[in-house]
Scaffold this motif. Sequence first.
Motif, PDB file in Angstrom:
ATOM      1  N   LEU A 342       0.852  -1.187   0.000  1.00 43.31           N
ATOM      2  CA  LEU A 342       0.000   0.000   0.000  1.00 43.31           C
ATOM      3  C   LEU A 342       0.889   1.239   0.000  1.00 43.31           C
ATOM      4  O   LEU A 342       1.899   1.291   0.697  1.00 43.31           O
ATOM      5  CB  LEU A 342      -0.891   0.047   1.245  1.00 43.31           C
ATOM      6  CG  LEU A 342      -1.777  -1.163   1.539  1.00 43.31           C
ATOM      7  CD1 LEU A 342      -2.527  -0.939   2.849  1.00 43.31           C
ATOM      8  CD2 LEU A 342      -2.755  -1.398   0.401  1.00 43.31           C
ATOM      9  N   ILE A 343       0.506   2.234  -0.799  1.00 41.33           N
ATOM     10  CA  ILE A 343       1.158   3.540  -0.756  1.00 41.33           C
ATOM     11  C   ILE A 343       0.062   4.588  -0.598  1.00 41.33           C
ATOM     12  O   ILE A 343      -0.830   4.703  -1.450  1.00 41.33           O
ATOM     13  CB  ILE A 343       1.980   3.815  -2.021  1.00 41.33           C
ATOM     14  CG1 ILE A 343       3.105   2.788  -2.175  1.00 41.33           C
ATOM     15  CG2 ILE A 343       2.567   5.226  -1.972  1.00 41.33           C
ATOM     16  CD1 ILE A 343       3.940   2.961  -3.439  1.00 41.33           C
ATOM     17  N   LEU A 344       0.108   5.336   0.500  1.00 37.06           N
ATOM     18  CA  LEU A 344      -0.839   6.416   0.766  1.00 37.06           C
ATOM     19  C   LEU A 344      -0.089   7.738   0.739  1.00 37.06           C
ATOM     20  O   LEU A 344       0.983   7.869   1.337  1.00 37.06           O
ATOM     21  CB  LEU A 344      -1.507   6.245   2.128  1.00 37.06           C
ATOM     22  CG  LEU A 344      -2.197   4.905   2.414  1.00 37.06           C
ATOM     23  CD1 LEU A 344      -2.760   4.903   3.827  1.00 37.06           C
ATOM     24  CD2 LEU A 344      -3.290   4.639   1.404  1.00 37.06           C
ATOM     25  N   VAL A 345      -0.653   8.723   0.045  1.00 34.83           N
ATOM     26  CA  VAL A 345      -0.090  10.069   0.029  1.00 34.83           C
ATOM     27  C   VAL A 345      -1.190  11.025   0.466  1.00 34.83           C
ATOM     28  O   VAL A 345      -2.251  11.080  -0.175  1.00 34.83           O
ATOM     29  CB  VAL A 345       0.433  10.458  -1.364  1.00 34.83           C
ATOM     30  CG1 VAL A 345       1.051  11.853  -1.331  1.00 34.83           C
ATOM     31  CG2 VAL A 345       1.444   9.438  -1.871  1.00 34.83           C
ATOM     32  N   ASP A 346      -0.959  11.754   1.571  1.00 33.13           N
ATOM     33  CA  ASP A 346      -2.002  12.654   2.055  1.00 33.13           C
ATOM     34  C   ASP A 346      -1.849  14.042   1.455  1.00 33.13           C
ATOM     35  O   ASP A 346      -0.956  14.290   0.631  1.00 33.13           O
ATOM     36  CB  ASP A 346      -2.049  12.684   3.591  1.00 33.13           C
ATOM     37  CG  ASP A 346      -0.844  13.410   4.216  1.00 33.13           C
ATOM     38  OD1 ASP A 346      -0.084  14.087   3.482  1.00 33.13           O
ATOM     39  OD2 ASP A 346      -0.683  13.296   5.444  1.00 33.13           O
ATOM     40  N   ASN A 347      -2.726  14.960   1.863  1.00 34.02           N
ATOM     41  CA  ASN A 347      -2.751  16.295   1.259  1.00 34.02           C
ATOM     42  C   ASN A 347      -1.514  17.121   1.556  1.00 34.02           C
ATOM     43  O   ASN A 347      -1.284  18.146   0.907  1.00 34.02           O
ATOM     44  CB  ASN A 347      -3.997  17.052   1.726  1.00 34.02           C
ATOM     45  CG  ASN A 347      -5.265  16.516   1.081  1.00 34.02           C
ATOM     46  OD1 ASN A 347      -5.269  16.199  -0.107  1.00 34.02           O
ATOM     47  ND2 ASN A 347      -6.318  16.399   1.850  1.00 34.02           N
ATOM     48  N   TYR A 348      -0.728  16.718   2.529  1.00 32.85           N
ATOM     49  CA  TYR A 348       0.498  17.435   2.856  1.00 32.85           C
ATOM     50  C   TYR A 348       1.729  16.794   2.215  1.00 32.85           C
ATOM     51  O   TYR A 348       2.858  17.222   2.464  1.00 32.85           O
ATOM     52  CB  TYR A 348       0.687  17.495   4.370  1.00 32.85           C
ATOM     53  CG  TYR A 348      -0.400  18.262   5.080  1.00 32.85           C
ATOM     54  CD1 TYR A 348      -0.472  19.651   4.992  1.00 32.85           C
ATOM     55  CD2 TYR A 348      -1.363  17.600   5.826  1.00 32.85           C
ATOM     56  CE1 TYR A 348      -1.467  20.367   5.636  1.00 32.85           C
ATOM     57  CE2 TYR A 348      -2.365  18.305   6.482  1.00 32.85           C
ATOM     58  CZ  TYR A 348      -2.416  19.683   6.385  1.00 32.85           C
ATOM     59  OH  TYR A 348      -3.410  20.388   7.027  1.00 32.85           O
ATOM     60  N   GLY A 349       1.532  15.745   1.416  1.00 29.86           N
ATOM     61  CA  GLY A 349       2.652  15.068   0.784  1.00 29.86           C
ATOM     62  C   GLY A 349       3.307  14.025   1.665  1.00 29.86           C
ATOM     63  O   GLY A 349       4.410  13.550   1.352  1.00 29.86           O
ATOM     64  N   ASN A 350       2.654  13.653   2.754  1.00 30.05           N
ATOM     65  CA  ASN A 350       3.179  12.608   3.627  1.00 30.05           C
ATOM     66  C   ASN A 350       2.896  11.235   3.017  1.00 30.05           C
ATOM     67  O   ASN A 350       1.755  10.933   2.661  1.00 30.05           O
ATOM     68  CB  ASN A 350       2.554  12.700   5.009  1.00 30.05           C
ATOM     69  CG  ASN A 350       2.913  13.984   5.719  1.00 30.05           C
ATOM     70  OD1 ASN A 350       4.089  14.339   5.812  1.00 30.05           O
ATOM     71  ND2 ASN A 350       1.916  14.708   6.206  1.00 30.05           N
TER      72      ASN A 350
END
Length: 378
Positions: A342-350
């Motif tokens: 799994l790769i998750l990227v949030d709105n802050y680029g984390n």
Amino acid sequence: MCILLLSTAHPKYPLILLSNRDEYLNRPTKSADFWPAPDSDVLSPLDLAREEHGTWIGITKEGRIAILVNFRETQNSDAVSPISRGALVKHFLVARDKTTSEWVESAIANAGPGGLFSVGGFSMVCGVLRPKSSQDSQSTEIIYQERLERLAVLTNRSTSLSSGTSWIFAPEEFVNPTIQEKENCSDTYSFVREHTYGISNSLYTEPWPKVYRGCDLLSSMIAEDIASGGMKIQSQDALIQSLFDILSVDELPREALQTGDPVAVFDALRHSIKVPVFSAVDGVLKEDYDSLSPVPTEESIQNAADGNVIVQHVKSQFETNTSDKPYEFKKGMYYGTRTQTLILVDNYGNVTYVERDLNDVTKKEPVLHEFKIDGWSE
């Protein structure tokens, strides 16, 4: 029989990416980790079977990302190639001075003798993760626009390489091929489904049933969370578990396996997101290995080796070694879904990168890496 699913529709995550790697259990592999210097910004697992030590999935601290799935060949002899497919992914990840378009053009033009047609069949999604606009990370409202810069889909099994490049997250240029007409769908689901993509071991434009199924499950999960105001999935840990549940859906039609017909067997594998572990005998997968039973011992796997596959050595820009030793790998008896990523990227680029090994009893916990993409908000 791998699968890749990805969506930009969740308001808190511009990218949600899910990947199953299906492979022989005895193929030597290194778990996901950052590479040594000078490429310590690159995170990926490594395939140790070939000297190139390529990979099928990777991401860098600068946001370069690449995922490759094999194309299901009609002839077994086409499945192994002089140029490692995994070397393509490695090459893209470290090509920091090239845009995605420049790298694709260079890959097509400079792959060496035979070009990319001398590589085993593949489809590769690659690009640089950058937001198109900033969003409130706490909002659970639908965002009616694509949220990431476009990614390339490169394949060498189209009629020509020039037409073998498509783009996703760019609806003005390309229509999502995984969408099927459905009745009585909510507006929320329809929006999410439009921005959810998938690819397996066929052409991107000709999805297998497992791709439709995976995209529908992922879209439903995201749409339900949006409709609940973010109360359906209240934490990232809960999201991760829900995504692993999707990757673990086993809907393999067992009756096809009883025929002993290789065509029927491999057609059956097109229908299941997760491939349970089977024994592969004479090119036919047979369900005489219970995936719930203990994993085969290293000795039993070695004893089940069924021969070598050797191809002629060809030099290309993607090589990472100078040896003239041909590629050689002994296939084991057992085959199935080995790792889930799994790769998750949030709105802050984390970035949250999670890798789960399903068949190595020594790995009790998933591999977890977290970092922030450099230059995300520039």
